[in-house]
Design a protein around this motif. Structure first.
Motif, mmCIF file in Angstrom:
data_model
loop_
_atom_site.group_PDB
_atom_site.id
_atom_site.type_symbol
_atom_site.label_atom_id
_atom_site.label_comp_id
_atom_site.label_asym_id
_atom_site.label_seq_id
_atom_site.Cartn_x
_atom_site.Cartn_y
_atom_site.Cartn_z
ATOM 1 N N THR B 16 0.839 -1.233 0.022
ATOM 2 C CA THR B 16 -0.061 0.151 0.111
ATOM 3 C C THR B 16 0.783 1.305 -0.069
ATOM 4 O O THR B 16 0.542 2.043 -0.653
ATOM 5 N N CYS B 17 2.091 1.186 0.793
ATOM 6 C CA CYS B 17 2.856 2.380 0.848
ATOM 7 C C CYS B 17 3.383 2.573 -0.631
ATOM 8 O O CYS B 17 3.476 3.704 -1.167
ATOM 9 N N TYR B 19 2.510 1.482 -3.739
ATOM 10 C CA TYR B 19 1.400 2.064 -4.516
ATOM 11 C C TYR B 19 1.067 3.525 -4.240
ATOM 12 O O TYR B 19 0.991 4.356 -5.044
ATOM 13 N N THR B 20 0.979 3.819 -2.929
ATOM 14 C CA THR B 20 0.646 5.299 -2.520
ATOM 15 C C THR B 20 1.672 6.155 -3.313
ATOM 16 O O THR B 20 1.305 7.251 -3.848
ATOM 17 N N TYR B 23 1.550 6.176 -7.251
ATOM 18 C CA TYR B 23 0.581 6.920 -7.734
ATOM 19 C C TYR B 23 0.694 8.576 -7.613
ATOM 20 O O TYR B 23 0.522 9.404 -8.383
ATOM 21 N N ASN C 88 -9.055 6.693 -8.054
ATOM 22 C CA ASN C 88 -8.933 7.289 -6.794
ATOM 23 C C ASN C 88 -9.303 6.478 -5.637
ATOM 24 O O ASN C 88 -8.971 6.609 -4.349
ATOM 25 N N PHE C 91 -6.628 4.267 -4.958
ATOM 26 C CA PHE C 91 -5.357 4.846 -4.355
ATOM 27 C C PHE C 91 -5.957 5.237 -2.741
ATOM 28 O O PHE C 91 -5.038 5.068 -1.920
ATOM 29 N N ALA C 95 -3.777 4.149 0.399
ATOM 30 C CA ALA C 95 -3.191 5.284 1.193
ATOM 31 C C ALA C 95 -3.703 5.338 2.744
ATOM 32 O O ALA C 95 -2.909 5.348 3.663
ATOM 33 N N ILE C 114 -0.963 14.233 -0.155
ATOM 34 C CA ILE C 114 -2.278 13.699 -0.830
ATOM 35 C C ILE C 114 -3.153 14.671 -0.988
ATOM 36 O O ILE C 114 -4.052 15.047 -1.705
ATOM 37 N N ALA C 170 -9.418 9.247 0.026
ATOM 38 C CA ALA C 170 -8.184 9.079 1.069
ATOM 39 C C ALA C 170 -8.650 10.016 2.161
ATOM 40 O O ALA C 170 -8.441 9.354 3.092
#
Lengths: 362, 275, 302
Positions: B16-17, B19-20, B23, C88, C91, C95, C114, C170
């Motif tokens: 997840t980190c 990918y975050t 992105y 999103n 994402f 996140a 973010i 997020a």
């Protein structure tokens, strides 16, 4: 299953939560980890569970190294302090969860799951509440659901984090004796964390007293209460009067009082290094409130003079606050009948002689 | 048996980190970096003359001034709206409460044309105001009105929860100590909502600074009179003057980032105020 | 709440709490100020949209929507939303998982990054992509040599929309998941669940309403984005015009009925967003109140 903890250390940033802990929990025992907040007891429990990894040391289950085994594969049942019930699932689904997430090959059939869940709900006396949601239960009921859920996967070890911490006094009392009975029934090796000495002494087979990331003493409730290993344990388990004094010629001396402390003191480590010569050594003298004899007249026994300043006689044990001649506050406890025969009044001068003292050298 | 890597019990941190970050890097950070790279292709003198041209200076002044005015208007009315919604009960309260979020959900272009139609000379409100000698549409006041609309929810929504959580016992304590209602409001209630009010004001101001869609219709876009900074950037872009557009954009972005900092400080302050 | 059904501006939530009741003139005055302010600022703009859209009746409205350019604008807008919302969404969930379930350095910085697209003016957002992919941009010549069109074409519109909608999911999920902690997931793992099982069976049900809320806000912005899209679109009618851009063109050509007809669709979308948002909030508040009530009830009977 037995648990062996060998030299476990855990550091959070600058904070040493566990400092080279060694501990063995024999199979089938109910052990309490007792200590004030920040003593490392919850961290130790989480390390045993595999929810936290040790920085150093190892954990052995039945002699087998489980240090790197994932929490999923440790076969522990963990009851969280705030229960961590799945709030979107009914009580039944909560208890069934551990069975439902098994790989298909190992998963019991629907009927088996149903049967097992109902049996567990019966065990925790909640069979009529299976359809309720966690939000609709009282604290004590949630606690029992959490326990049933942990037991559903037939854990070899049951770990409970402050199991009664969030409950009110009466429910807590009930659940305590219930947990004790339950353990006698299912006999799974169990470790629970508590900061309440009364709870630890009442429920556990064995108590582990912790502070500052170290183990202070391990023993049966009787041992730790009557033969505390050090000052910390003495203070932590119950009220105690402390006097700064010395040991001289085999006697504990504080103020004008000099008493034998023979056999009680030899039971502890600190007095084993007691010098046999007559040289005076500074020491702290500990006397539990119920170990005082109170007399209205001097009767020849070594005694300290004190003035009664407050009496609380509400209960079977009367609590008396006094002020010694040298101005130190002293607490004493005596049975109600004895109190009545003494006819104590506020402002009265009395003589206190200790029946039993405990000495720790400075 | 020390292990180098910290073992984490819950899975998925790497995934997840990673990918975050990837992105965000692709979608946000690389595009933003191009802006600064583009700026660096200008010399200091070029940059300075572009960002301090008379037209640009006027655009900043209008944007900042109107944003501030709009934020101020919203602080006053937002506080009243929040108080009324939290403390009083009246028919239609729930609907008004829900409607406060409208500017978050309504596309700015729609807000733009409907505000323009309302305030245009001969429009429903424009007609009345015109008789009173006030011109809104195609005047700086129109810019302010559009900004009031888009930043309306901020003050209400930051103050409202604080007011709702306010322990009424504190007000009762104040009353029991002999304070009049007005004194209680001024000395007890107002100080406890002040941090959130300022946070709301800053958020509203920040939102207005970058606003575009709702303003372009009502403002009339006259350089030196109703041209806001965003529009000037667009004009430069349409003239293919990328360097010029970039320079002004950097100035505006600098202001926005400054507001992030201010808002963070204010939020820390209001959290500290909350017991 | 004795005064819950009270008359207009008349009662105080405090009900019987005399000590915190405002004087009557103040209650009336403030309520009137608030109602008039909200009516003028929020309700009137909505009314004029529908009034103008239907000023020539249903037929005029229908004719405006049915125009081929309007129709292709609607399709392009939906396309932009269909691409950017799922991107999103994934994402946002990733996140929020990283930020709420783990401790690591630079977490606050990550949260700030973010949120960045919220602080970037839409015009600047659009411009970033022109600088990157435009004819005179960094990758422009390379793209031109391969005949790939991004700016003044559909990909640019989608990209700009993705950029401006990055934070929505997020920022709904992060505080929610932080508040929920990780105990339930840990409990699931201790009961033998795998990471994915814990995620789908425990985490997702717990965050479902926040997720839906984030998605509808993201969707509202994706459908309504104007500034950023305006920069990258090139305004080619029937090809690169989204609904908001089409509205602009129609309005500037004084075609008020079609412009407002199109706008009314977006207003409906916005109102629907508000309804869903408040439905979710109302539901959360109710289930909370119910939980508390029943807990008390159960405790009392137990």
């Amino acid at each position: 299953m037995s648990i062996e903890i060998q030299g476990v250390t855990k550091v959070f940033g600058d904070f040493k939560a566990l400092d080279r802990i060694d501990l063995t929990v024999p199979s089938g025992e109910l052990v309490a980890l007792l200590g004030p907040s920040g003593s490392g007891k919850t961290t130790l429990l989480r390390v045993i569970a595999g929810l936290e990894s040790a920085d150093e040391g190892s954990i052995l289950f039945d002699g087998e190294d489980a240090t790197t085994r994932h929490v999923r594969e440790r076969g522990v049942g963990f009851v969280f302090q705030h229960y961590a019930l799945f709030r979107h699932m009914s009580v039944f689904e909560n208890v069934a969860f551990g069975l439902r997430v098994r790989p298909r090959k190992l998963r019991p059939s629907r009927e088996d799951i149903r049967e097992r869940v109902m049996k567990l709900l019966k065990l925790v006396q909640l069979e009529h509440l299976g359809k309720r949601y966690p939000g609709q239960l009282s604290g004590g009921q949630r606690q029992r659901v959490a326990l049933a859920r942990a037991l559903a996967v037939e854990p070899k070890v049951l770990l409970l984090d402050e199991p009664f911490g969030a409950l009110d006094a009466r429910v807590r009392q009930e659940l305590r004796s219930w947990l004790r009975r339950l353990h006698d029934e299912i006999h799974v090796t169990s470790v629970f964390v508590t900061h309440d000495q009364e709870e630890a002494l009442e429920v556990a087979d064995r108590v582990v007293v912790m502070s500052g990331g170290r183990i202070e003493q391990i023993g049966t409730p009787e041992e730790v209460f009557h033969h505390p290993a050090n000052e910390f344990v003495m203070h932590f388990l119950g009220n105690v009067n402390v006097f700064h004094g010395r040991v001289e010629g085999g006697k504990a001396v504080f103020g004008d009082v000099a008493v034998e402390h023979g056999e009680t003191a030899t039971a502890t480590r600190s007095s084993e290094i007691e010098p046999l010569d007559d040289e005076a050594k500074p020491a702290k003298v500990f006397i539990r409130p119920h170990e005082w004899d109170i007399a209205v007249y001097r009767n020849g026994r070594p005694a300290m003079e004190a003035v009664v300043i407050h009496v609380n006689a509400a209960g079977p044990v009367v609590k008396v606050s006094l002020l010694s001649e040298s101005g130190e506050p002293v607490h004493a406890e005596l049975p109600l009948e004895h109190y009545r025969s003494l006819e104590l009044r506020t402002g009265q001068r009395v003589f206190l002689s200790p029946r039993k003292v405990k000495v720790f050298f400075d | 048996m020390a292990r180098g890597k910290r073992h984490r019990v819950l899975p998925g941190f790497g995934l997840t980190c990673g990918y975050t970050l990837t992105y965000l890097g692709l979608v946000v950070l690389i595009p933003l970096a191009t802006l600064f790279l583009k700026t660096s292709s200008l010399t200091w003198v070029q940059f300075w003359t572009t960002v301090t041209s008379e037209r640009a200076l006027f655009a900043y002044k209008l944007t900042i001034g109107a944003s501030f005015l709009a934020a101020l208007v919203n602080s006053v009315f937002g506080l009243i709206v929040a108080w009324v919604l939290v403390r009083y009960r009246f028919p239609g309260r729930a609907i008004l409460d829900a409607l406060v979020d409208l500017p978050f959900a309504l596309p700015t272009a729609v807000a733009g044309i409907s505000l323009c139609a309302l305030y245009a000379p001969g429009g429903w409100l424009g007609g009345i105001l015109q008789k009173a000698g006030v011109q809104v549409a195609y005047a700086p006041l129109g810019v302010v009105i559009a900004m009031v609309f888009v930043s309306l929810p901020f003050v209400v929504r930051t103050v409202q929860p604080v007011l709702a959580d306010l322990d009424q016992e504190v007000e009762e304590a104040s009353a029991s100590l002999g304070a009049r209602r007005w004194q209680t409001l001024r000395r007890v209630v107002f100080p406890s909502v002040l941090p959130s009010l300022l946070t709301g004001l800053a958020l509203a101001f920040g939102r207005s600074l970058g606003e575009f869609g709702s303003i372009v219709f009502i403002s009339g876009n006259m350089p030196g009179r109703t041209e806001i900074a965003s529009l000037l950037i667009l004009t430069r872009l349409e003239e293919f003057d990328y360097a010029g557009a970039t320079a002004i954009a950097v100035v505006m972005l600098g202001m926005s980032f400054g507001m992030i900092f201010v808002i963070n400080v204010l939020q820390t302050w209001s959290r500290r105020g909350a017991v | 709440m004795a005064g819950a059904a009270g008359h207009f501006g008349g009662t105080n939530k405090a009900g019987g709490r005399v000590g915190t009741r405002d004087p009557r003139w103040m209650r009336w005055g403030l309520t009137m100020v608030a109602v008039v302010f909200l009516a003028v600022m929020l309700i009137l703009p909505l009314v004029i949209v529908f009034a103008t859209a239907f000023s020539k009746g249903w037929a005029g409205f229908a004719a405006a929507i049915a125009e081929s350019e309007s129709w292709s604008a609607i399709k392009l807008t939906l396309l932009a939303a269909v691409v950017s919302v799922p991107l999103n969404l994934v994402f946002g969930v990733a996140a929020a998982w990283a930020i709420s379930k783990f401790e690591f350095r630079g977490k606050n910085l990550l949260i700030t990054v973010i949120d960045l697209p919220f602080s970037v003016s839409p015009i600047i957002a659009g411009m970033l992509f022109v600088l990157l992919f435009g004819a005179h941009g960094w990758l422009g010549p390379w793209l031109a040599a391969r005949d790939i069109k991004i700016i003044f074409a559909v990909p640019g519109i989608v990209l700009a929309t993705v950029f401006v909608t990055v934070p929505f999911v997020a920022r709904e999920l992060i505080p929610l998941m932080q508040a929920q902690g990780r105990e339930e997931e840990e409990a699931a793992l201790s009961l033998g669940a795998s990471g994915w099982q814990a995620f789908f069976r425990v985490t997702i049900p717990n965050i479902k309403w926040g997720l839906i809320y984030g998605v509808i806000l993201c969707n509202a912005r994706a459908l309504g984005e104007f500034g950023a899209v305006s920069v990258v679109s090139g305004h080619i009618q029937g090809v690169t015009n989204t609904m908001p851009l089409q509205i602009e063109i129609l309005y500037n050509e004084y075609k008020f009925v079609p412009a407002f007809a199109m706008a009314s669709l977006l207003v409906l979308m916005a109102l629907l967003t508000l309804v869903v948002k408040h439905g979710i909030e109302w539901r959360a508040a109710r289930s909370h109140a119910q939980t508390v009530d029943e807990t008390v009830g159960v405790a009392a009977t137990a």
